[in-house]
Design a protein around this motif. Structure first.
Motif, PDB file in Angstrom:
ATOM      1  N   ALA A 137       0.844  -1.193   0.000  1.00 41.27           N
ATOM      2  CA  ALA A 137       0.000   0.000   0.000  1.00 41.27           C
ATOM      3  C   ALA A 137       0.882   1.246   0.000  1.00 41.27           C
ATOM      4  CB  ALA A 137      -0.925   0.004   1.213  1.00 41.27           C
ATOM      5  N   VAL A 138       0.497   2.236  -0.761  1.00 42.04           N
ATOM      6  CA  VAL A 138       1.250   3.490  -0.808  1.00 42.04           C
ATOM      7  C   VAL A 138       1.415   4.063   0.600  1.00 42.04           C
ATOM      8  CG1 VAL A 138       1.212   5.871  -1.658  1.00 42.04           C
ATOM      9  CG2 VAL A 138       0.602   3.980  -3.191  1.00 42.04           C
ATOM     10  N   ALA A 139       0.392   3.928   1.433  1.00 41.45           N
ATOM     11  CA  ALA A 139       0.433   4.465   2.792  1.00 41.45           C
ATOM     12  C   ALA A 139       1.373   3.687   3.715  1.00 41.45           C
ATOM     13  CB  ALA A 139      -0.970   4.478   3.388  1.00 41.45           C
ATOM     14  N   GLU A 155       8.292   0.688  -9.827  1.00 43.84           N
ATOM     15  CA  GLU A 155       7.894   0.673 -11.237  1.00 43.84           C
ATOM     16  C   GLU A 155       6.638   1.482 -11.506  1.00 43.84           C
ATOM     17  OE1 GLU A 155       7.645  -3.403 -12.550  1.00 43.84           O
ATOM     18  OE2 GLU A 155       9.816  -3.475 -12.851  1.00 43.84           O
ATOM     19  N   GLY A 156       5.826   1.724 -10.466  1.00 39.31           N
ATOM     20  CA  GLY A 156       4.609   2.484 -10.711  1.00 39.31           C
ATOM     21  C   GLY A 156       3.603   2.317  -9.589  1.00 39.31           C
ATOM     22  N   THR A 157       2.447   2.913  -9.797  1.00 41.09           N
ATOM     23  CA  THR A 157       1.363   2.858  -8.816  1.00 41.09           C
ATOM     24  C   THR A 157       0.178   2.141  -9.428  1.00 41.09           C
ATOM     25  OG1 THR A 157       2.102   4.927  -7.802  1.00 41.09           O
ATOM     26  CG2 THR A 157      -0.167   4.240  -7.354  1.00 41.09           C
ATOM     27  N   LEU A 158      -0.330   1.161  -8.687  1.00 40.85           N
ATOM     28  CA  LEU A 158      -1.516   0.416  -9.081  1.00 40.85           C
ATOM     29  C   LEU A 158      -2.698   1.037  -8.340  1.00 40.85           C
ATOM     30  CD1 LEU A 158       0.053  -3.130  -8.653  1.00 40.85           C
ATOM     31  CD2 LEU A 158      -0.221  -1.859 -10.791  1.00 40.85           C
ATOM     32  N   ARG A 159      -3.634   1.586  -9.054  1.00 38.51           N
ATOM     33  CA  ARG A 159      -4.738   2.328  -8.440  1.00 38.51           C
ATOM     34  C   ARG A 159      -5.756   1.384  -7.816  1.00 38.51           C
ATOM     35  NH1 ARG A 159      -7.013   5.103 -13.020  1.00 38.51           N
ATOM     36  NH2 ARG A 159      -8.417   6.017 -11.516  1.00 38.51           N
ATOM     37  N   GLU A 160      -6.063   1.618  -6.526  1.00 35.69           N
ATOM     38  CA  GLU A 160      -7.064   0.867  -5.767  1.00 35.69           C
ATOM     39  C   GLU A 160      -7.002  -0.630  -6.083  1.00 35.69           C
ATOM     40  OE1 GLU A 160     -10.955   2.616  -6.016  1.00 35.69           O
ATOM     41  OE2 GLU A 160     -10.202   4.583  -5.408  1.00 35.69           O
ATOM     42  N   SER A 161      -5.801  -1.195  -5.994  1.00 35.38           N
ATOM     43  CA  SER A 161      -5.564  -2.558  -6.466  1.00 35.38           C
ATOM     44  C   SER A 161      -5.754  -3.653  -5.428  1.00 35.38           C
ATOM     45  CB  SER A 161      -4.150  -2.659  -7.042  1.00 35.38           C
ATOM     46  OG  SER A 161      -3.212  -2.314  -6.051  1.00 35.38           O
ATOM     47  N   HIS A 162      -5.836  -3.287  -4.143  1.00 36.68           N
ATOM     48  CA  HIS A 162      -5.963  -4.333  -3.123  1.00 36.68           C
ATOM     49  C   HIS A 162      -6.776  -3.817  -1.942  1.00 36.68           C
ATOM     50  CE1 HIS A 162      -4.767  -8.107  -1.249  1.00 36.68           C
ATOM     51  NE2 HIS A 162      -4.523  -7.444  -0.149  1.00 36.68           N
ATOM     52  N   ARG A 163      -7.616  -4.712  -1.404  1.00 35.07           N
ATOM     53  CA  ARG A 163      -8.415  -4.376  -0.228  1.00 35.07           C
ATOM     54  C   ARG A 163      -7.608  -4.792   1.010  1.00 35.07           C
ATOM     55  NH1 ARG A 163     -13.446  -3.019  -0.531  1.00 35.07           N
ATOM     56  NH2 ARG A 163     -13.778  -4.153  -2.464  1.00 35.07           N
ATOM     57  N   TYR A 164      -7.342  -3.850   1.894  1.00 35.30           N
ATOM     58  CA  TYR A 164      -6.531  -4.100   3.086  1.00 35.30           C
ATOM     59  C   TYR A 164      -7.414  -4.273   4.315  1.00 35.30           C
ATOM     60  CZ  TYR A 164      -2.173  -3.515   0.603  1.00 35.30           C
ATOM     61  OH  TYR A 164      -1.113  -3.710  -0.242  1.00 35.30           O
ATOM     62  N   GLY A 165      -6.782  -4.358   5.472  1.00 32.94           N
ATOM     63  CA  GLY A 165      -7.461  -4.687   6.714  1.00 32.94           C
ATOM     64  C   GLY A 165      -8.562  -3.731   7.131  1.00 32.94           C
ATOM     65  N   GLY A 167     -10.739  -2.700   5.152  1.00 35.81           N
ATOM     66  CA  GLY A 167     -11.846  -2.966   4.250  1.00 35.81           C
ATOM     67  C   GLY A 167     -11.880  -2.087   3.012  1.00 35.81           C
ATOM     68  N   ARG A 168     -10.964  -1.121   2.938  1.00 38.07           N
ATOM     69  CA  ARG A 168     -10.925  -0.196   1.799  1.00 38.07           C
ATOM     70  C   ARG A 168      -9.894  -0.648   0.772  1.00 38.07           C
ATOM     71  NH1 ARG A 168      -8.737   4.434   4.440  1.00 38.07           N
ATOM     72  NH2 ARG A 168      -8.158   4.907   2.326  1.00 38.07           N
ATOM     73  N   ARG A 169     -10.157  -0.284  -0.472  1.00 36.56           N
ATOM     74  CA  ARG A 169      -9.162  -0.523  -1.520  1.00 36.56           C
ATOM     75  C   ARG A 169      -8.124   0.591  -1.440  1.00 36.56           C
ATOM     76  NH1 ARG A 169      -9.288  -3.854  -5.362  1.00 36.56           N
ATOM     77  NH2 ARG A 169     -10.991  -5.307  -5.640  1.00 36.56           N
ATOM     78  N   HIS A 170      -6.859   0.199  -1.521  1.00 35.97           N
ATOM     79  CA  HIS A 170      -5.756   1.158  -1.454  1.00 35.97           C
ATOM     80  C   HIS A 170      -4.948   1.116  -2.746  1.00 35.97           C
ATOM     81  CE1 HIS A 170      -5.653   2.209   2.930  1.00 35.97           C
ATOM     82  NE2 HIS A 170      -6.428   1.148   2.970  1.00 35.97           N
ATOM     83  N   ASP A 171      -4.400   2.261  -3.109  1.00 34.89           N
ATOM     84  CA  ASP A 171      -3.398   2.289  -4.166  1.00 34.89           C
ATOM     85  C   ASP A 171      -2.165   1.549  -3.652  1.00 34.89           C
ATOM     86  OD1 ASP A 171      -5.134   3.956  -5.540  1.00 34.89           O
ATOM     87  OD2 ASP A 171      -3.883   5.754  -5.346  1.00 34.89           O
ATOM     88  N   GLU A 172      -1.463   0.896  -4.572  1.00 37.88           N
ATOM     89  CA  GLU A 172      -0.240   0.185  -4.197  1.00 37.88           C
ATOM     90  C   GLU A 172       0.922   0.623  -5.076  1.00 37.88           C
ATOM     91  OE1 GLU A 172      -1.023  -4.177  -2.648  1.00 37.88           O
ATOM     92  OE2 GLU A 172      -1.737  -3.948  -4.704  1.00 37.88           O
ATOM     93  N   HIS A 173       2.093   0.605  -4.480  1.00 35.97           N
ATOM     94  CA  HIS A 173       3.314   0.744  -5.261  1.00 35.97           C
ATOM     95  C   HIS A 173       3.712  -0.634  -5.761  1.00 35.97           C
ATOM     96  CE1 HIS A 173       4.892   4.716  -3.320  1.00 35.97           C
ATOM     97  NE2 HIS A 173       4.021   4.936  -4.288  1.00 35.97           N
TER      98      HIS A 173
END
Length: 182
Positions: A137-139, A155-165, A167-173
């Protein structure tokens, strides 16, 4: 690496770390680690995880027979105390992904970086992988530092690519290493 070939259990070590396959007797330590708020946020497990669930978690991670993952308990070689987890997963052909967490007492000591480096070297050398991806997660700034220190370029940012603890989708590096990287 051939698809669907079982991955043989190995132990990997440095003077500071022993990485070994998970054991069912690790369940209580796993349960404590996965209940840590920071670990739970960035490595969500099943809601309401209990000791029986932690035993199932360790059994699943100890079974490398499908050839799709190799998961290690990261321990102190002198005491055997659990300090974290590192997993090579989504192994397919000559590619895979890596993920990790550390217990609170091991944070800030380079445990995750050393474990990621160790598994990466093994995956390139012994499994013949060519590319390993690392997403966080970017955060999760600490995970970004681990990726950088372990030699995984961003390499880049994946927009709202994974749901974390939470319950929200987060951008990921997205970071990745190639077998040809130095």
């Amino acid at each position: 690496m051939q698809d669907s070939r079982p991955v043989e259990h190995v132990e990997l070590n440095t003077p500071e770390l022993l990485l070994r396959p998970w054991r069912e007797e690790d369940a209580a330590d796993v349960l404590a680690a996965l209940r840590d708020p920071e670990t739970a946020q960035w490595n969500p497990s099943a809601p309401g995880l209990d000791l029986a669930g932690a035993r199932a978690w360790t059994r699943a991670r100890a079974d490398w027979s499908a050839g799709t993952h190799a998961s290690f308990a990261v321990t102190d070689p002198a005491t055997g105390v659990l300090t974290g987890s590192v997993s090579l997963h989504r192994i397919h052909g000559d590619e895979g992904s890596i993920g990790y967490w550390t217990v609170p007492s091991a944070r800030g000591r380079g445990v995750a970086t050393a474990a990621v480096r160790l598994v990466t070297g093994w995956a390139f050398g012994s499994l013949g992988l060519h590319r390993i991806e690392l997403c966080h997660a970017v955060a999760n700034v600490a995970s970004c530092r681990v990726a950088d220190r372990a030699g995984y370029p961003w390499e880049g940012t994946l927009r709202e690519s994974h749901r974390y603890g939470d319950g929200r989708r987060h951008d990921e590096h997205l970071h990745a290493r190639l077998a040809t990287d130095e």
